[in-house]
Design a protein around this motif. Structure first.
Motif, PDB file in Angstrom:
ATOM      1  N   ILE A   1       0.893  -1.595   0.465  1.00 56.66           N
ATOM      2  CA  ILE A   1       0.101   0.030   0.048  1.00 56.66           C
ATOM      3  C   ILE A   1       0.624   1.182   0.020  1.00 56.66           C
ATOM      4  O   ILE A   1       2.053   0.960   0.562  1.00 56.66           O
ATOM      5  N   ALA A   2       0.583   2.099  -0.174  1.00 60.36           N
ATOM      6  CA  ALA A   2       1.042   3.756  -0.487  1.00 60.36           C
ATOM      7  C   ALA A   2       1.261   4.089   1.028  1.00 60.36           C
ATOM      8  O   ALA A   2       0.803   4.635   2.528  1.00 60.36           O
ATOM      9  N   TYR A   3       2.183   4.314   1.935  1.00 60.23           N
ATOM     10  CA  TYR A   3       2.680   5.087   2.491  1.00 60.23           C
ATOM     11  C   TYR A   3       3.571   6.221   2.224  1.00 60.23           C
ATOM     12  O   TYR A   3       4.418   6.563   2.849  1.00 60.23           O
ATOM     13  N   GLY A   4       2.574   7.904   2.576  1.00 61.68           N
ATOM     14  CA  GLY A   4       3.153   8.892   1.933  1.00 61.68           C
ATOM     15  C   GLY A   4       3.605   8.729   0.756  1.00 61.68           C
ATOM     16  O   GLY A   4       2.824   8.210  -0.122  1.00 61.68           O
ATOM     17  N   GLN A   5       4.630   9.035   0.674  1.00 60.93           N
ATOM     18  CA  GLN A   5       5.263   9.088  -0.764  1.00 60.93           C
ATOM     19  C   GLN A   5       6.602   7.902  -0.467  1.00 60.93           C
ATOM     20  O   GLN A   5       7.097   8.021  -1.373  1.00 60.93           O
ATOM     21  N   SER A   6       5.521   6.961   0.044  1.00 56.48           N
ATOM     22  CA  SER A   6       6.891   5.623   0.311  1.00 56.48           C
ATOM     23  C   SER A   6       5.478   4.578   0.116  1.00 56.48           C
ATOM     24  O   SER A   6       4.504   4.758  -0.423  1.00 56.48           O
TER      25      SER A   6
ATOM     26  N   SER B   1      -5.676 -16.498   9.199  1.00 54.63           N
ATOM     27  CA  SER B   1      -6.635 -16.504   8.369  1.00 54.63           C
ATOM     28  C   SER B   1      -7.418 -15.225   8.323  1.00 54.63           C
ATOM     29  O   SER B   1      -8.519 -14.665   8.574  1.00 54.63           O
ATOM     30  N   THR B   2      -6.364 -14.459   8.565  1.00 59.67           N
ATOM     31  CA  THR B   2      -6.681 -12.718   7.674  1.00 59.67           C
ATOM     32  C   THR B   2      -7.090 -12.217   9.574  1.00 59.67           C
ATOM     33  O   THR B   2      -7.714 -11.073   9.353  1.00 59.67           O
ATOM     34  N   ILE B   3      -7.149 -13.048   9.966  1.00 60.29           N
ATOM     35  CA  ILE B   3      -7.719 -11.590  11.789  1.00 60.29           C
ATOM     36  C   ILE B   3      -6.358 -11.237  11.558  1.00 60.29           C
ATOM     37  O   ILE B   3      -6.345 -10.001  12.597  1.00 60.29           O
ATOM     38  N   ARG B   4      -4.758 -11.779  11.850  1.00 56.11           N
ATOM     39  CA  ARG B   4      -4.092 -10.372  12.483  1.00 56.11           C
ATOM     40  C   ARG B   4      -3.272  -9.861  11.307  1.00 56.11           C
ATOM     41  O   ARG B   4      -3.346 -10.450  10.025  1.00 56.11           O
ATOM     42  N   ASN B   5      -2.731  -8.427  11.232  1.00 50.70           N
ATOM     43  CA  ASN B   5      -2.344  -7.912  10.225  1.00 50.70           C
ATOM     44  C   ASN B   5      -0.432  -7.506  10.811  1.00 50.70           C
ATOM     45  O   ASN B   5      -0.390  -7.084  12.119  1.00 50.70           O
ATOM     46  N   ASP B   6       0.384  -7.655  10.323  1.00 45.88           N
ATOM     47  CA  ASP B   6       1.745  -7.115  10.860  1.00 45.88           C
ATOM     48  C   ASP B   6       2.033  -6.266   9.294  1.00 45.88           C
ATOM     49  O   ASP B   6       1.874  -6.014   8.476  1.00 45.88           O
ATOM     50  N   ILE B   7       2.316  -4.845  10.125  1.00 45.63           N
ATOM     51  CA  ILE B   7       2.696  -3.810   8.939  1.00 45.63           C
ATOM     52  C   ILE B   7       3.951  -3.558   9.237  1.00 45.63           C
ATOM     53  O   ILE B   7       4.208  -2.784  10.229  1.00 45.63           O
ATOM     54  N   TRP B   8       5.008  -2.973   7.472  1.00 42.26           N
ATOM     55  CA  TRP B   8       6.578  -2.524   7.789  1.00 42.26           C
ATOM     56  C   TRP B   8       6.102  -1.877   6.925  1.00 42.26           C
ATOM     57  O   TRP B   8       5.197  -1.394   6.107  1.00 42.26           O
ATOM     58  N   VAL B   9       7.137  -0.766   7.279  1.00 39.78           N
ATOM     59  CA  VAL B   9       6.787   0.457   6.459  1.00 39.78           C
ATOM     60  C   VAL B   9       8.130   1.232   5.856  1.00 39.78           C
ATOM     61  O   VAL B   9       9.097   0.367   6.493  1.00 39.78           O
ATOM     62  N   MET B  10       8.473   1.168   4.478  1.00 38.34           N
ATOM     63  CA  MET B  10       9.844   1.531   4.024  1.00 38.34           C
ATOM     64  C   MET B  10       9.940   2.993   4.197  1.00 38.34           C
ATOM     65  O   MET B  10       9.529   3.974   3.528  1.00 38.34           O
ATOM     66  N   LYS B  11      10.255   3.798   5.201  1.00 36.24           N
ATOM     67  CA  LYS B  11      10.545   5.435   5.657  1.00 36.24           C
ATOM     68  C   LYS B  11      11.160   5.364   4.376  1.00 36.24           C
ATOM     69  O   LYS B  11      10.899   7.088   4.700  1.00 36.24           O
ATOM     70  N   GLU B  12      12.185   5.589   4.524  1.00 36.12           N
ATOM     71  CA  GLU B  12      12.836   6.328   3.182  1.00 36.12           C
ATOM     72  C   GLU B  12      12.883   5.431   1.512  1.00 36.12           C
ATOM     73  O   GLU B  12      13.249   4.142   1.813  1.00 36.12           O
ATOM     74  N   TYR B  13      12.033   5.752   1.318  1.00 37.51           N
ATOM     75  CA  TYR B  13      11.873   5.107  -0.102  1.00 37.51           C
ATOM     76  C   TYR B  13      12.933   4.623  -0.846  1.00 37.51           C
ATOM     77  O   TYR B  13      14.215   5.659  -1.093  1.00 37.51           O
ATOM     78  N   GLY B  14      13.194   3.204  -1.521  1.00 33.16           N
ATOM     79  CA  GLY B  14      14.397   2.183  -1.962  1.00 33.16           C
ATOM     80  C   GLY B  14      15.120   2.085  -1.145  1.00 33.16           C
ATOM     81  O   GLY B  14      16.439   1.816  -1.250  1.00 33.16           O
ATOM     82  N   VAL B  15      15.241   2.632  -0.357  1.00 31.11           N
ATOM     83  CA  VAL B  15      16.281   2.504   0.873  1.00 31.11           C
ATOM     84  C   VAL B  15      16.166   1.417   1.970  1.00 31.11           C
ATOM     85  O   VAL B  15      15.495   0.828   2.793  1.00 31.11           O
ATOM     86  N   TYR B  16      16.069   0.205   1.513  1.00 33.84           N
ATOM     87  CA  TYR B  16      16.652  -0.970   2.220  1.00 33.84           C
ATOM     88  C   TYR B  16      16.067  -1.357   4.459  1.00 33.84           C
ATOM     89  O   TYR B  16      15.485  -1.184   4.395  1.00 33.84           O
ATOM     90  N   ASP B  17      17.149  -0.629   4.117  1.00 36.01           N
ATOM     91  CA  ASP B  17      17.769  -0.659   5.650  1.00 36.01           C
ATOM     92  C   ASP B  17      16.806   0.039   6.402  1.00 36.01           C
ATOM     93  O   ASP B  17      16.688   0.158   7.806  1.00 36.01           O
ATOM     94  N   SER B  18      15.610   0.741   5.336  1.00 39.47           N
ATOM     95  CA  SER B  18      14.559   1.469   5.937  1.00 39.47           C
ATOM     96  C   SER B  18      13.347   1.359   6.634  1.00 39.47           C
ATOM     97  O   SER B  18      12.112   1.607   7.087  1.00 39.47           O
ATOM     98  N   TRP B  19      12.882  -0.182   6.007  1.00 35.93           N
ATOM     99  CA  TRP B  19      12.229  -0.982   6.331  1.00 35.93           C
ATOM    100  C   TRP B  19      11.872  -1.034   7.849  1.00 35.93           C
ATOM    101  O   TRP B  19      12.901  -1.830   8.993  1.00 35.93           O
ATOM    102  N   THR B  20      10.799  -0.465   8.951  1.00 32.71           N
ATOM    103  CA  THR B  20      10.243  -0.568  10.255  1.00 32.71           C
ATOM    104  C   THR B  20       9.239  -0.917  10.629  1.00 32.71           C
ATOM    105  O   THR B  20       8.041  -1.070   9.551  1.00 32.71           O
ATOM    106  N   ASN B  21       8.779  -2.262  11.141  1.00 37.09           N
ATOM    107  CA  ASN B  21       7.741  -2.656  12.045  1.00 37.09           C
ATOM    108  C   ASN B  21       6.946  -1.930  12.481  1.00 37.09           C
ATOM    109  O   ASN B  21       7.646  -1.934  13.940  1.00 37.09           O
ATOM    110  N   LEU B  22       6.062  -1.582  12.115  1.00 39.44           N
ATOM    111  CA  LEU B  22       5.111  -0.489  12.988  1.00 39.44           C
ATOM    112  C   LEU B  22       4.758  -1.089  13.532  1.00 39.44           C
ATOM    113  O   LEU B  22       4.042  -0.908  14.798  1.00 39.44           O
ATOM    114  N   GLY B  23       3.682  -2.847  13.909  1.00 33.61           N
ATOM    115  CA  GLY B  23       3.358  -3.157  14.676  1.00 33.61           C
ATOM    116  C   GLY B  23       2.619  -3.827  13.922  1.00 33.61           C
ATOM    117  O   GLY B  23       2.399  -4.337  13.251  1.00 33.61           O
TER     118      GLY B  23
END
Length: 382
Positions: free
Chosen positions: A261-266, A275-297
């Protein structure tokens, strides 16, 4: 010189005028008619102004009802959460399998069985020529992007067929339609042979347009059946594919359990499990930078209903879809759900909703210089 300055001043004033009033302004005089319908005003003057000053983005919500196949669209303000019904052009209602696939810079992309572009804010629609690639079997993914260097909307169409053999393999074809060139172009020769699923969980794959590119979940199974999950990226300007690697813990996740999904400009990636009851969300805080992947919860619905986080709202909360006509807003800080559009559930009490789609939308002048004007007043419903 004075005429040039006068034209620039007029354009600066008109770009602040609501779209419906701008349509009336095209009838004031010839100079305003040609100014407002010029590509420069539409894309270089008006569009940047809307993108920079759009304080109240709309959400387009489409619902299809199971019993009679009726298709209903509505607009919701993401700030005030006000609701307004949306009447589609008359000829849209005659298409039994009509569905919205994408939203980009004021245009909505529909398909059934031909592609349609529609700008609700100015009542313009355009039917596109039939694609050149023929579908025999498998999935078809459709998405819409915009090339700001040439002011051109481009539709990417991908056909993905899984081949049953000793080793899991796929046959992928692709083509793009340029609105400016008014033609299709086959790009299969540059398309990676990755599996690109249509459905993820209970929803069609979302293909967000971010930073000039389209993003989709894909799987590379060329070396083994386990494969590697990734984000496949299509650069709309250069018309090339590239990859964004997922966090290590997601690279072996099932394809149908990932959602980009879109996350601002990233971008963000939602991992759906249990069974889709739980979602784990990871955001790329700096677009295109692998090390910027962060788990929101994690997002978990206490009612044990299936959920998918669809996109980030302006207030920082995530919009959640249950697939049952219920749409919530999830606050990470408070770990709470708010029923965002109870009016949808009121509809569901009388007619069962089979599918719900939500897209962001901004009011632009796209298609003002082309397309057909549609009178939607009194449009009939199915």
């Amino acid at each position: 010189m004075m005429e040039i300055l006068q034209d620039e001043l007029i354009a600066e004033i008109l770009k602040r005028v609501p779209n419906q009033d701008l349509l009336r302004c095209t009838e004031v005089c010839k100079s305003w008619y040609y100014l407002l319908k010029s590509s420069f005003f539409i894309f270089r003057t008006h569009l940047p102004h809307i993108q920079a000053s759009n304080p109240n983005p709309h959400l387009v919500i489409s619902c299809r009802y199971l019993k009679n196949g009726k298709y209903v669209m509505s607009f919701h303000d993401d700030n005030t959460e006000e609701f307004s019904e949306c009447h589609m052009p008359r000829h849209f209602y005659s298409k039994s399998e009509l569905g919205i696939f994408a939203s980009c810079n004021g245009l909505l992309l529909f398909y059934e069985p031909d592609y349609l572009l529609w700008n609700p804010s100015i009542g313009r629609s355009l039917s596109l020529p039939k694609p050149e690639l023929k579908r025999s079997s498998g999935d078809v993914l459709s998405c819409l992007g915009f090339d700001s260097t040439t002011n051109d909307f481009k539709l990417l169409r991908i056909l993905c067929q899984i081949v049953c053999s000793n080793r899991r393999s796929v046959v992928v074809e692709a083509e793009i339609y340029s609105l400016k060139a008014a033609s299709w172009k086959n790009i299969t020769h540059i398309t990676p042979q990755y599996e690109i699923p249509y459905h993820l969980g209970f929803k069609p794959q979302c293909i967000p347009f971010v930073n000039g590119a389209l993003h989709m979940i894909a799987g590379d199974f060329r070396t083994n059946d386990t494969g590697r999950s990734l984000v496949l990226v299509f650069d709309v300007k250069d018309e090339i594919f590239r990859e964004i690697f997922l966090p290590q813990c997601l690279q072996n996740a099932r394809l149908d359990a990932l959602f980009v999904i879109a996350y601002g400009q990233s971008i963000a990636v939602v991992h759906i499990y249990e069974s889709t009851i739980r979602n784990d969300i990871w955001v790329m805080k700096e677009y295109g930078v692998y090390d910027s992947w962060t788990n929101l919860g994690k997002v978990q619905n206490g009612e044990e209903k299936g959920i998918v986080a669809m996109f980030l709202r302006k207030n920082g909360q995530f919009m959640i879809d249950t697939g049952l006509g219920e749409i919530y807003s999830f606050d990470f800080a408070a770990q709470s759900f708010v029923d965002l559009f109870p009016d949808l559930e009121e509809m569901e009490e009388t007619e069962e909703i089979s599918s719900t789609s939500v897209f962001t939308y901004m009011e632009t002048l796209a298609l003002l210089d082309r397309g057909n004007f549609e009178d939607v007043t009194g449009a009939a419903t199915n």
